[in-house]
Design a protein around this motif. Sequence first.
Motif, PDB file in Angstrom:
ATOM      1  N   LEU A 141      35.265  26.037  90.428  1.00 27.43           N
ATOM      2  CA  LEU A 141      34.626  25.621  91.681  1.00 27.43           C
ATOM      3  C   LEU A 141      35.000  24.193  92.051  1.00 27.43           C
ATOM      4  O   LEU A 141      34.928  23.807  93.218  1.00 27.43           O
ATOM      5  CB  LEU A 141      33.101  25.749  91.553  1.00 27.43           C
ATOM      6  N   ARG A 143      38.241  21.540  91.363  1.00 30.56           N
ATOM      7  CA  ARG A 143      39.603  21.459  90.862  1.00 30.56           C
ATOM      8  C   ARG A 143      39.790  20.173  90.059  1.00 30.56           C
ATOM      9  O   ARG A 143      38.999  19.244  90.183  1.00 30.56           O
ATOM     10  CB  ARG A 143      40.600  21.485  92.037  1.00 30.56           C
ATOM     11  N   ARG A 222      33.733  29.016  96.015  1.00 31.40           N
ATOM     12  CA  ARG A 222      33.673  27.676  96.599  1.00 31.40           C
ATOM     13  C   ARG A 222      32.265  27.124  96.571  1.00 31.40           C
ATOM     14  O   ARG A 222      31.282  27.858  96.704  1.00 31.40           O
ATOM     15  CB  ARG A 222      34.137  27.703  98.065  1.00 31.40           C
ATOM     16  N   THR A 224      30.095  25.257  98.923  1.00 30.54           N
ATOM     17  CA  THR A 224      30.167  25.062 100.378  1.00 30.54           C
ATOM     18  C   THR A 224      29.356  23.868 100.860  1.00 30.54           C
ATOM     19  O   THR A 224      29.682  23.271 101.889  1.00 30.54           O
ATOM     20  CB  THR A 224      29.686  26.324 101.106  1.00 30.54           C
ATOM     21  N   ARG A 235      29.925  18.833 103.395  1.00 32.50           N
ATOM     22  CA  ARG A 235      30.748  20.037 103.318  1.00 32.50           C
ATOM     23  C   ARG A 235      32.217  19.640 103.176  1.00 32.50           C
ATOM     24  O   ARG A 235      32.708  18.800 103.922  1.00 32.50           O
ATOM     25  CB  ARG A 235      30.545  20.895 104.579  1.00 32.50           C
ATOM     26  N   ALA A 237      36.333  21.223 102.013  1.00 33.19           N
ATOM     27  CA  ALA A 237      37.191  22.378 101.744  1.00 33.19           C
ATOM     28  C   ALA A 237      37.574  22.451 100.274  1.00 33.19           C
ATOM     29  O   ALA A 237      37.697  23.536  99.697  1.00 33.19           O
ATOM     30  CB  ALA A 237      38.447  22.314 102.611  1.00 33.19           C
ATOM     31  N   VAL A 238      37.781  21.289  99.656  1.00 34.05           N
ATOM     32  CA  VAL A 238      38.219  21.221  98.263  1.00 34.05           C
ATOM     33  C   VAL A 238      37.520  20.059  97.580  1.00 34.05           C
ATOM     34  O   VAL A 238      37.358  18.985  98.176  1.00 34.05           O
ATOM     35  CB  VAL A 238      39.749  21.022  98.157  1.00 34.05           C
TER      36      VAL A 238
END
Length: 327
Positions: A141, A143, A222, A224, A235, A237-238
């Motif tokens: 979840l 990286r 993910r 979110t 919020r 994306a990564v």
Amino acid sequence: MSGFGSTMADEPLDCLVVGGGPAGLTAALYLARFERRFLVVDAGQSRASRIPKSHNVPAFAEGISGTEMLARQRAHVARYGGSVAHGTVTALSKEKGGFLASLETGGLPGEVRARRVLLASGADDVEPGFPGLPDAVRRGLVRYCPICDGYEARGKRIAVIGHGDRGLGEAVFIARTYARDVTLMTLGQGMVLDAGEAARIARHGIAVVHDPVVGLDVEGARITVLRTADGAEHRFAVLYSALGLTIRSDLAVALGAAHDATGALIVDEHNRTTVPGLYAAGGVVRGLDQIVVAMGHGAVAATAIHNRCELPTEEEVDGGEAKAGRA
């Protein structure tokens, strides 16, 4: 050549490989093709297995997952008669002519003697202190390597979880390389920025959130939403972790191997540690933590082990003349 049962013979192995990640399996391939007697013992905890897909491993332009890569490496080793024993090396000691390793495989204890040992045990990521989610990195979840997959995240909204020099450094790396919308989240650790650090953050447009995370939402693979103590919702994306690693170097450190402040082992150009006969490769070694680098370590170490295998380990520090090939 490498089965566990054969290691019980009086004749010691040429090499015991501790760890079956990219470094250990590359070394195993080389040792198998050198027709050396070796054993790979792997606890099944390679960080590479958590990679959903990497596009910066040469020859895999379409990307390859960590699990598939490791499976292919094991199959490649098996082609030459090598195999991997699932287990753990619990202790390692020096003895005349090499090493004695205590291990557990299949729940059973055993001992193995080897002229040389290659430690390819890797490292563990320090997990973010997320409420109710103690294993965010392990579950994929969050990286952990923007060098590996930052290109695929380019232009997206990215968070770096970290603080201090490491956190700031990774946020700057991502902001100047892949994205313009980067936030450094310190998880309540806070950061007192000097003038130079404040200038770096401003120059790259990095936002800093000092409040701890008190809640989050997970959907599929993910995270979110991250909720911080000030009531805000964030919020991204990564998410990348820059909290550092716990180096699995205990076996080497217990033998007196030189290491840095993090526990990462210091090796020479042949991937030899300061303990004669003990080599190290991959994430357990100080330096760039990358799959291809780990594979290179494994190749260098295995070639050096092959070239010096008939020498007494006490001659390792002086280098010994290689009989063939170059590491």
